[in-house]
Design a protein around this motif. Structure first.
Motif, PDB file in Angstrom:
ATOM      1  N   ALA A   1      21.804 -16.324  29.674  1.00 38.93           N
ATOM      2  CA  ALA A   1      21.911 -17.532  30.400  1.00 38.93           C
ATOM      3  C   ALA A   1      22.156 -17.266  31.904  1.00 38.93           C
ATOM      4  O   ALA A   1      22.717 -16.385  32.258  1.00 38.93           O
ATOM      5  CB  ALA A   1      23.060 -18.346  29.528  1.00 38.93           C
ATOM      6  N   HIS A   2      21.595 -18.486  32.524  1.00 44.74           N
ATOM      7  CA  HIS A   2      22.089 -18.477  33.881  1.00 44.74           C
ATOM      8  C   HIS A   2      21.076 -17.567  34.705  1.00 44.74           C
ATOM      9  O   HIS A   2      21.513 -17.158  36.029  1.00 44.74           O
ATOM     10  CB  HIS A   2      23.329 -18.529  34.336  1.00 44.74           C
ATOM     11  CG  HIS A   2      24.220 -19.676  33.430  1.00 44.74           C
ATOM     12  ND1 HIS A   2      23.783 -20.929  33.657  1.00 44.74           N
ATOM     13  CD2 HIS A   2      24.908 -19.553  32.665  1.00 44.74           C
ATOM     14  CE1 HIS A   2      24.557 -21.719  32.796  1.00 44.74           C
ATOM     15  NE2 HIS A   2      25.220 -20.886  32.041  1.00 44.74           N
ATOM     16  N   SER A   3      20.222 -16.787  34.111  1.00 42.75           N
ATOM     17  CA  SER A   3      19.550 -15.522  34.850  1.00 42.75           C
ATOM     18  C   SER A   3      18.521 -16.221  35.831  1.00 42.75           C
ATOM     19  O   SER A   3      17.911 -17.476  35.290  1.00 42.75           O
ATOM     20  CB  SER A   3      18.699 -14.778  33.912  1.00 42.75           C
ATOM     21  OG  SER A   3      19.643 -13.939  33.267  1.00 42.75           O
ATOM     22  N   THR A   4      18.122 -15.386  36.792  1.00 40.81           N
ATOM     23  CA  THR A   4      17.036 -16.106  37.719  1.00 40.81           C
ATOM     24  C   THR A   4      15.798 -15.251  36.850  1.00 40.81           C
ATOM     25  O   THR A   4      15.658 -14.280  36.794  1.00 40.81           O
ATOM     26  CB  THR A   4      17.042 -15.436  39.129  1.00 40.81           C
ATOM     27  OG1 THR A   4      18.300 -15.976  39.510  1.00 40.81           O
ATOM     28  CG2 THR A   4      15.864 -15.894  39.912  1.00 40.81           C
TER      29      THR A   4
ATOM     30  N   CYS B   1      11.879 -23.233  30.493  1.00 40.66           N
ATOM     31  CA  CYS B   1      11.602 -24.149  31.764  1.00 40.66           C
ATOM     32  C   CYS B   1      10.880 -25.158  31.545  1.00 40.66           C
ATOM     33  O   CYS B   1       9.444 -25.163  31.046  1.00 40.66           O
ATOM     34  CB  CYS B   1      11.206 -23.151  33.098  1.00 40.66           C
ATOM     35  SG  CYS B   1      12.400 -21.841  33.194  1.00 40.66           S
TER      36      CYS B   1
END
Length: 140
Positions: A18-21, A42
């Motif tokens: 979670a919240h990874s680029t 996405c």
């Protein structure tokens, strides 16, 4: 071999925390990138089209040989004042190597009356296909 129940099963989300680029800004999109974005769920992606750079060489003295075999150059080298078209292929290769750019080969135009008319027609068409147009030529 027997496997115990629940062996080799990965939990949902373990591949992309979670919240990874997922992709850095400026990444040039390809099939793998689209798949990765789909996998990461996405829904919105902001993209920018490739900058299309048209390249045209000008000159009556230019010998165009797109075969890479130098056959035409060998046949034409006896013509007085003729030289191979070097700038256009070099610029095409250089620009295609730049991230975010796509080179468009607009060919060679002569610099006599017929060639100038051809160049006008070519440039009018190219302005709709290209974002930038580079012309290369000498003084002959």
């Amino acid at each position: 071999a027997q496997l115990a129940p629940q062996t080799w099963i990965r939990p949902a989300g373990c591949d992309i925390p979670a919240h990874s680029t997922v992709l850095e800004r400026g990444h040039v999109m390809d099939a793998v990138a689209w798949g990765l974005l789909r996998q990461a769920a996405c829904r919105t992606v902001h993209v920018q089209k490739l900058l299309r750079v048209g390249i045209v060489s000008t000159g009556n003295e230019l010998i165009r040989d797109d075969t890479g075999s130098h056959t035409l150059w060998t046949l034409e080298q006896g013509r007085k004042g003729c030289i191979p078209d070097v700038n256009r292929p070099v610029l095409l290769s250089l620009i295609n190597g730049w991230e975010g750019c796509q080179a468009v080969d607009l060919g060679v135009c002569r610099d006599d009356d017929d060639g100038r008319a051809q160049a006008v027609t070519l440039l009018r068409r190219a302005r709709h296909e290209c974002d930038v147009i580079l012309t290369t030529g000498g003084i002959s």
